[in-house]
Write an enzyme that holds these catalytic residues in place. Structure first.
Site, PDB file in Angstrom:
ATOM      1  CG  ASP A   1     -35.673  19.625  -7.676  1.00 53.19           C
ATOM      2  OD1 ASP A   1     -34.894  19.876  -8.603  1.00 53.19           O
ATOM      3  OD2 ASP A   1     -35.878  20.406  -6.729  1.00 53.19           O
TER       4      ASP A   1
ATOM      5  CG  HIS B   1     -35.278  23.526  -8.841  1.00 55.25           C
ATOM      6  ND1 HIS B   1     -34.959  22.877  -7.654  1.00 55.25           N
ATOM      7  CD2 HIS B   1     -34.625  24.720  -8.781  1.00 55.25           C
ATOM      8  CE1 HIS B   1     -34.156  23.637  -6.935  1.00 55.25           C
ATOM      9  NE2 HIS B   1     -33.943  24.757  -7.588  1.00 55.25           N
TER      10      HIS B   1
ATOM     11  CB  SER C   1     -33.290  26.674  -5.065  1.00 57.68           C
ATOM     12  OG  SER C   1     -32.217  26.083  -5.748  1.00 57.68           O
TER      13      SER C   1
END
Length: 719
Positions: free
Chosen positions: A665, A697, A590
């Site tokens: 995602d 995610h 991320s």
């Protein structure tokens, strides 16, 4: 003599080697959270309401709920599974196999949920020990979500799809009848601004405030479901930075009359409604109205009976951004004084506000952060809070008198504490861990003096080949302290040189290094270390709980100060005699994927190999609430977006980089890495790429072991 010493040394080495071999090795499944035995065993201990007695489950017989007075030597049985089942049988309800998760309303009554298979619903039941019975209070459909209970009436508000309902006894009432793309009773603004729900009961339980979010104007973003033979589109509403956002209103529904009104929060429609708070008089409601630019917050009072604006209690402005972190907390027995947490002097502190004269008084002060407000004592004279005053790595519990300003630190042992005071405030249940404590549960008195230990977890990694953890400090370019964590392989030999994996996150709302069990490293990082790597982490500027100057340096230029701080860490690593300076890699997910890719592109001479999962590659593809707080809009900050974009820097890519992305995602959408790959192709740059179909995610469940193996083998092969 020399021969004897040599033989003894050889024998000692052999014995130590045997013991080392007897210890277990971590597996990829272990690193993927698939082995619960690797985590410290906890113990749930709670105070019985309005007493200094505490409740816990008997370890030897988990079907017994035990009760014990602080000063008593032995615990007694409070209630058993057999008793609960006898009450259920009397009520004509199905028996259960284990004690339910009871929430105690007072010293004799508790409620819990149970699934009713026959009627395909979820029942809310009330256990009454004095009456020796259990009664079904109400029920909600099995597909209901976002259950929110009001006490003492035990009405339940809930959502089904995009509509709001409530259950009151035998009544099931539909509050909204929304068209498609209008959602009631759910969290809004993508859970930013400390928003974690969309239902707000009034204190008396007779009114129901709720968010109503219109997403019809937000662009549909395509996600694809490949589980069908012909893949189907599963679009989500995803407002990208600078684009049209959703519009949110707060409604109030009157349970008795059925009247529904909208609070008049005014224009513009694109604003954020946060920190929803009821006045204890049940007639006024407060909303933190934050502009889309997120630099101006107005805390407004509204009439909950007609929706009219009454007054603005205070305004907070900041050149970078204002980020509210929760609701207001009214003082007990007061309708005009409340506490508020704000970062007005550079750190999140507690302020007391008066609605009538609009005066504000700062309660806590200093170069530390209040991380949690933990409530009032019984008389409302003292407040409890958790802060970083001792160290940014620790969390301690404090008591603070609102009148004379005297404060006392309750928790003593170093580490991270979570504390529950008894009703009288004479005692505290202190659950904590640290770098040398896996999990302890203690009882202390009002001054923090130890009384007794209720639980002490054994270190679950003691039988594994775990390397040493070393915490350190470096200095950023502006002199601020940067905390570091290094995990060395279990068979570390300082005469050798080791490859290093820098595990990075680096973004807001996260702190990777704390005085907690394993210093918050987690099993995955220990697994990497076990495989022969030194694993290093540095919390750069921009990360959480360090104050405004530390955190807001990233504004309008995400990744820049963070990279410079990580470079400080790289230079430190290269100075160590046991680090192979030619074999340094980075790994992150991320924001960490964004940072890992950044470091690979900008420091090719330092970073040989990188892996990046779910990476942000260009902030123009990220959502409005988070993205615009730190970057403003692309129109307002074109230079910043150009500077921080990675898709336009693929020509600088050298060496080995593996990008990993999940195909569905909804946070960092797949487009980020796909566009990056496209630009690599145009620039003739090779990279490695892997996807996880159907995951969001991150990769969880059994497939996570595959991810762990994928990353580990990549570093083994290339670093």
């Amino acid at each position: 003599m020399k021969r004897t010493i040599l033989l003894i040394a050889m024998l000692c080495f052999t014995v130590s080697s045997i013991f080392a071999q007897e210890k277990k090795m971590l597996t990829a499944n272990d690193a993927a959270y698939m082995n619960r035995s690797l985590y410290p065993v906890g113990k749930s201990v709670n105070w019985l309401p309005n007493s200094d007695k505490y409740l816990f489950t008997d370890n030897e017989n988990p079907n017994n709920l035990m009760i014990q007075d602080v000063n008593a030597e032995k615990a007694e049985v409070f209630i058993t599974l057999d008793q609960v089942n006898s009450y259920l049988n009397q009520a004509g309800l199905d028996s259960i196999r284990r004690l339910p998760n009871l929430t105690w309303i007072d010293a004799t009554k508790a409620y819990y949920y149970s699934f009713d298979q026959k009627n395909n619903c979820v029942n809310l039941n009330l256990l009454d020990i004095d009456a020796n019975n259990i009664k079904k209070v109400t029920s909600v459909p099995s597909n209901a979500e976002n259950h929110t209970i009001t006490l003492p009436s035990l009405k339940v508000a809930y959502t089904i799809e995009n509509n709001l309902y409530f259950a009151d006894g035998d009544r099931q009432v539909q509050v909204t009848d929304n068209p498609e793309n209008v959602v009631a009773g759910q969290s809004v603004h993508r859970n930013e601004f400390a928003i974690n729900g969309g239902i707000f009961w009034s204190p008396d339980g007779n009114k129901l405030a709720y968010y109503n979010m219109d997403e019809s104007m937000v662009t549909d973003y395509p996600l694809v479901d490949i589980t069908e033979r012909v893949a189907t589109a599963k679009p989500i509403k995803y407002p990208m930075a600078g684009m049209k956002s959703h519009e949110v209103k707060l409604h109030v529904y009157d349970i008795a009359s059925g009247n529904d009104l909208m609070i008049k929060t005014g224009e513009p429609a694109e604003q954020y409604l946060t920190s929803i708070t009821w006045n204890p008089d049940n007639e006024r409601v407060y909303i933190g109205v934050l502009n889309r630019g997120q630099d101006h917050l107005q805390f407004n009072e509204y009439n909950a009976l007609n929706g009219e604006y009454l007054q603005t209690i205070f305004e907070d402005k900041d050149e970078q951004y204002v980020e509210p972190v929760g609701p207001a907390h009214f003082l007990p027995n007061s309708t005009n004084e409340f506490l508020w947490i704000a970062q007005r002097d550079g750190f999140y502190h507690i302020w007391k506000h008066n609605i009538d004269n609009k005066k504000a008084k700062q309660i806590t002060k200093g170069e530390f952060v209040i991380t949690a407000f933990n409530g009032f004592d019984a008389k409302g004279e003292n407040i409890y809070y958790t802060s970083t005053e001792v160290s940014p790595l620790e969390r301690h519990y404090y008591k603070h008198n609102l009148k004379n300003g005297k404060k006392a630190k309750i928790t003593k042992e170093h580490g991270t504490h979570s504390v529950k005071p008894s009703a009288s405030g004479k005692y505290f249940i202190d659950t904590y861990s640290s770098t040398d404590v896996a999990n302890n549960v203690d009882i202390a008195d009002a001054k923090g003096n130890f009384i007794k230990r209720l639980h002490e977890a054994v270190d679950p990694l003691k039988d594994y080949n775990i390397g040493t953890i070393e915490l350190g400090e470096l200095k950023a370019e502006d002199g601020q302290t940067l905390y570091t964590r290094m995990i060395k392989p279990y068979n570390f030999d300082e005469s050798k040189k080791y490859p290093v994996i820098i595990y990075v996150y680096g973004g807001p709302h996260a702190q990777m290094i704390t005085d907690n069990w394993t210093a918050d490293a987690g099993i995955y990082l220990h697994y990497l270390s076990q495989e022969g790597f030194i694993v290093f982490t540095l919390d750069n500027r921009g990360s959480a709980d360090r104050g405004e100057a530390f955190e807001q340096v990233i504004h309008r230029q995400c990744g820049q100060a963070e990279m410079r701080d990580q470079k400080v860490g790289i230079d430190y690593l290269k100075s160590l005699p046991y680090v192979d300076a030619e074999r340094i890699g980075t790994d992150g997910w991320s924001y960490g994927g964004f940072m890992s890719t950044n470091m690979k592109i900008h420091y090719p001479e330092d970073v040989k190999v990188s892996t990046a999962g779910g990476p942000v590659m260009d902030w123009k593809y990220y959502e409005i609430m988070y993205g615009e707080r730190y970057m403003d809009t692309p129109e307002e900050n074109p230079e910043g977006y150009e500077l921080t974009s990675l898709e336009n820097k693929t020509d600088k890519l050298e060496g080995r980089l593996m990008i990993i992305h999940c195909t569905t995602d909804p946070v960092v959408v797949w487009q980020h890495s796909l566009v990056f790959v496209e630009n690599c192709i145009h620039n003739g740059k090779q990279l490695d790429y892997f996807v996880y179909p159907g995951h969001d995610h991150n990769v969880y469940g059994p497939d996570r072991a595959h991810l762990v193996t994928k990353i580990t083998e990549y570093f083994k092969a290339n670093l």
